[in-house]
Scaffold this motif. Structure first.
Motif, mmCIF file in Angstrom:
data_model
loop_
_atom_site.group_PDB
_atom_site.id
_atom_site.type_symbol
_atom_site.label_atom_id
_atom_site.label_comp_id
_atom_site.label_asym_id
_atom_site.label_seq_id
_atom_site.Cartn_x
_atom_site.Cartn_y
_atom_site.Cartn_z
ATOM 1 N N GLU A 1 24.080 25.556 -2.039
ATOM 2 C CA GLU A 1 24.895 25.688 -3.254
ATOM 3 C C GLU A 1 24.023 25.978 -4.475
ATOM 4 N N TRP A 2 22.875 25.344 -4.519
ATOM 5 C CA TRP A 2 21.931 25.471 -5.632
ATOM 6 C C TRP A 2 21.446 26.917 -5.754
ATOM 7 N N GLU A 3 20.986 27.477 -4.634
ATOM 8 C CA GLU A 3 20.469 28.847 -4.668
ATOM 9 C C GLU A 3 21.591 29.853 -4.928
ATOM 10 N N ALA A 4 22.785 29.569 -4.397
ATOM 11 C CA ALA A 4 23.918 30.465 -4.631
ATOM 12 C C ALA A 4 24.297 30.493 -6.110
ATOM 13 N N SER A 5 24.150 29.346 -6.787
ATOM 14 C CA SER A 5 24.531 29.274 -8.199
ATOM 15 C C SER A 5 23.570 30.061 -9.094
ATOM 16 N N ALA A 6 22.420 30.455 -8.554
ATOM 17 C CA ALA A 6 21.432 31.217 -9.337
ATOM 18 C C ALA A 6 21.643 32.721 -9.245
ATOM 19 N N LEU A 7 22.453 33.157 -8.282
ATOM 20 C CA LEU A 7 22.611 34.603 -8.055
ATOM 21 C C LEU A 7 23.218 35.312 -9.266
ATOM 22 N N LEU A 8 22.626 36.427 -9.630
ATOM 23 C CA LEU A 8 23.099 37.220 -10.764
ATOM 24 C C LEU A 8 24.056 38.310 -10.285
ATOM 25 N N PRO A 9 24.950 38.765 -11.164
ATOM 26 C CA PRO A 9 25.789 39.915 -10.805
ATOM 27 C C PRO A 9 24.908 41.121 -10.480
ATOM 28 N N LYS B 1 19.845 44.636 -11.246
ATOM 29 C CA LYS B 1 19.142 45.928 -11.255
ATOM 30 C C LYS B 1 17.922 45.895 -12.164
ATOM 31 N N THR B 2 17.944 44.995 -13.151
ATOM 32 C CA THR B 2 16.815 44.932 -14.093
ATOM 33 C C THR B 2 16.103 43.584 -14.086
ATOM 34 N N THR B 3 16.750 42.550 -13.566
ATOM 35 C CA THR B 3 16.140 41.209 -13.545
ATOM 36 C C THR B 3 15.783 40.824 -12.112
ATOM 37 N N LYS B 4 14.482 40.587 -11.878
ATOM 38 C CA LYS B 4 14.024 40.160 -10.546
ATOM 39 C C LYS B 4 14.437 38.709 -10.317
ATOM 40 N N GLN B 5 15.038 38.432 -9.167
ATOM 41 C CA GLN B 5 15.481 37.079 -8.826
ATOM 42 C C GLN B 5 14.538 36.483 -7.778
ATOM 43 N N VAL B 6 13.945 35.343 -8.094
ATOM 44 C CA VAL B 6 12.990 34.701 -7.183
ATOM 45 C C VAL B 6 13.408 33.255 -6.957
ATOM 46 N N VAL B 7 13.392 32.830 -5.692
ATOM 47 C CA VAL B 7 13.591 31.420 -5.343
ATOM 48 C C VAL B 7 12.305 30.909 -4.717
ATOM 49 N N ILE B 8 11.788 29.810 -5.255
ATOM 50 C CA ILE B 8 10.583 29.169 -4.692
ATOM 51 C C ILE B 8 11.006 27.849 -4.072
ATOM 52 N N ARG B 9 10.643 27.661 -2.793
ATOM 53 C CA ARG B 9 11.028 26.439 -2.073
ATOM 54 C C ARG B 9 9.786 25.576 -1.837
ATOM 55 N N PRO B 10 9.564 24.566 -2.677
ATOM 56 C CA PRO B 10 8.382 23.715 -2.500
ATOM 57 C C PRO B 10 8.608 22.589 -1.496
ATOM 58 N N GLY B 11 7.487 22.111 -0.933
ATOM 59 C CA GLY B 11 7.505 20.881 -0.166
ATOM 60 C C GLY B 11 7.250 19.720 -1.118
ATOM 61 N N ARG C 1 21.506 19.847 -10.684
ATOM 62 C CA ARG C 1 20.860 21.083 -10.251
ATOM 63 C C ARG C 1 21.777 22.302 -10.417
ATOM 64 N N ILE C 2 22.989 22.154 -9.905
ATOM 65 C CA ILE C 2 23.886 23.311 -9.858
ATOM 66 C C ILE C 2 24.405 23.667 -11.250
ATOM 67 N N ASP C 3 24.766 22.662 -12.042
ATOM 68 C CA ASP C 3 25.303 22.944 -13.380
ATOM 69 C C ASP C 3 24.268 23.613 -14.278
ATOM 70 N N THR C 4 23.020 23.130 -14.222
ATOM 71 C CA THR C 4 21.979 23.726 -15.076
ATOM 72 C C THR C 4 21.630 25.141 -14.597
ATOM 73 N N THR C 5 21.603 25.326 -13.281
ATOM 74 C CA THR C 5 21.292 26.659 -12.739
ATOM 75 C C THR C 5 22.390 27.656 -13.106
ATOM 76 N N LYS C 6 23.652 27.214 -12.990
ATOM 77 C CA LYS C 6 24.778 28.074 -13.372
ATOM 78 C C LYS C 6 24.708 28.416 -14.858
ATOM 79 N N ALA C 7 24.386 27.415 -15.679
ATOM 80 C CA ALA C 7 24.318 27.646 -17.125
ATOM 81 C C ALA C 7 23.285 28.722 -17.443
ATOM 82 N N LEU C 8 22.142 28.660 -16.768
ATOM 83 C CA LEU C 8 21.087 29.648 -17.022
ATOM 84 C C LEU C 8 21.454 31.021 -16.458
ATOM 85 N N SER C 9 21.970 31.060 -15.235
ATOM 86 C CA SER C 9 22.294 32.363 -14.645
ATOM 87 C C SER C 9 23.427 33.041 -15.422
#
Length: 302
Positions: A138-146, A151-161, A82-90
């Motif tokens: 850790e997962w959500e933190a790894s997605a945070l953008l600078p 300022k130009t990219t909207k960041q959204v986290v969806i938490r499913p059940g 989860r964290i490695d792929t999210t970091k790679a994308l962010s």
């Protein structure tokens, strides 16, 4: 819109891809295997982000994989996948000369502490209390953008059940015992059971991608990816039995679940959180399957 999906060949990814393409969007999947309409994670790292208006990450080892024993190796895979792929994308988004308008991470409701009485909205504060809530942190933190990119990219986290659908997720393992008349409540049955139909989860992701960007924000916008119905495990069990026309008289005690799955993982099923999709509803999203009856009838085809 061109949309890049990490983990797009999985259960939720297949449904998301179908909906996006039906709406005329172009989809590229990041996968371990190369192929048409795909790039590999290695290519993302070496070549950077392909041109896209939206990016989504759904990648991650299945927490409920019945073929994996609950041990340190498996826990390590849960975190790294989860964290490695999210970091790679962010990181690819941050380095892109033309970052996407929207960046969506799908995490989970395990951040909210199980309770029979507490009710959680997207504004509820929480701190990690066990392995899975630490994973979400850790997962959500790894997605945070600078801040400059946010300022130009909207960041959204969806938490499913629990994601319910015909072709995967929790239902795939549940249907056989229920068909055989061996279904029953898990643990006490009184625990809340936050759930969502896979089409609605994919729909919330599309809604987040297509919605006009709010004022730029350095923080993530959170949406609870759960149905508005608040159900217990007992209610889910009885409704599934009713739809299948099968008895549900074989409860599975908590200690059996702990022995079979490992206590840190069994907690997903034996305990639960009452999660309300307050901001999801306020955003104007309309559920196709807001209640258990409609969702389960679609899934089992009755």
């Amino acid at each position: 819109m061109r949309v890049l999906i990490g983990g797009g060949s999985g259960f939720v990814g297949r449904e998301l891809t179908r909906i996006l393409r039906d709406k005329g969007h172009e989809v590229t999947v990041i996968s371990r295997q190369p192929g048409p309409g795909k790039i590999t994670w290695g290519e993302l790292k070496s070549q950077g982000l392909p041109p896209c208006e939206g990016a989504v990450n759904l990648a991650g080892e299945n927490v409920m994989n019945p073929l994996r024993w609950w041990n340190e190796s498996y826990k390590k895979d849960l975190f790294s996948s989860r964290i490695d792929t999210t970091k790679a994308l962010s990181q690819a988004i941050a380095a892109s000369p033309s970052p996407p308008r929207s960046w969506v991470l799908v995490s989970g409701v395990a951040c909210y502490k199980p309770s029979l009485t507490a009710q959680y909205t997207e504004d509820s504060e929480w701190t990690p209390f066990d392995l899975l809530s630490n994973l979400v942190k850790e997962w959500e933190a790894s997605a945070l953008l600078p801040e400059s990119v946010a300022k130009t990219t909207k960041q959204v986290v969806i938490r499913p059940g629990a994601v319910l659908g015909r072709d995967g997720g929790a239902m795939k393992q549940m249907l056989l015992p229920f068909w055989l008349g061996l279904g029953g409540t898990l643990g006490s049955g009184t625990q809340p059971f936050p759930w969502i139909h896979v089409s609605d989860l994919a729909g919330i992701i599309v809604h987040a991608l297509e919605s006009p960007s709010d004022a730029p924000s350095p923080t993530q916008q959170v949406l609870n990816g759960v149905a508005p119905a608040l159900n217990t495990n007992y209610e889910f069990t009885k409704e599934l039995g009713r739809v299948l026309r099968r008895p549900t008289v074989f409860p599975v005690p908590g200690f059996v679940m702990n022995a079979l799955m490992g206590s840190e993982r069994a907690v997903i099923l034996t305990e639960g959180q009452r999660v309300v999709p307050q901001r999801t509803l306020e955003s104007g999203f309309e559920y196709k399957f807001p209640d258990l009856s409609s969702a389960l009838k679609e899934i089992v085809g009755s």
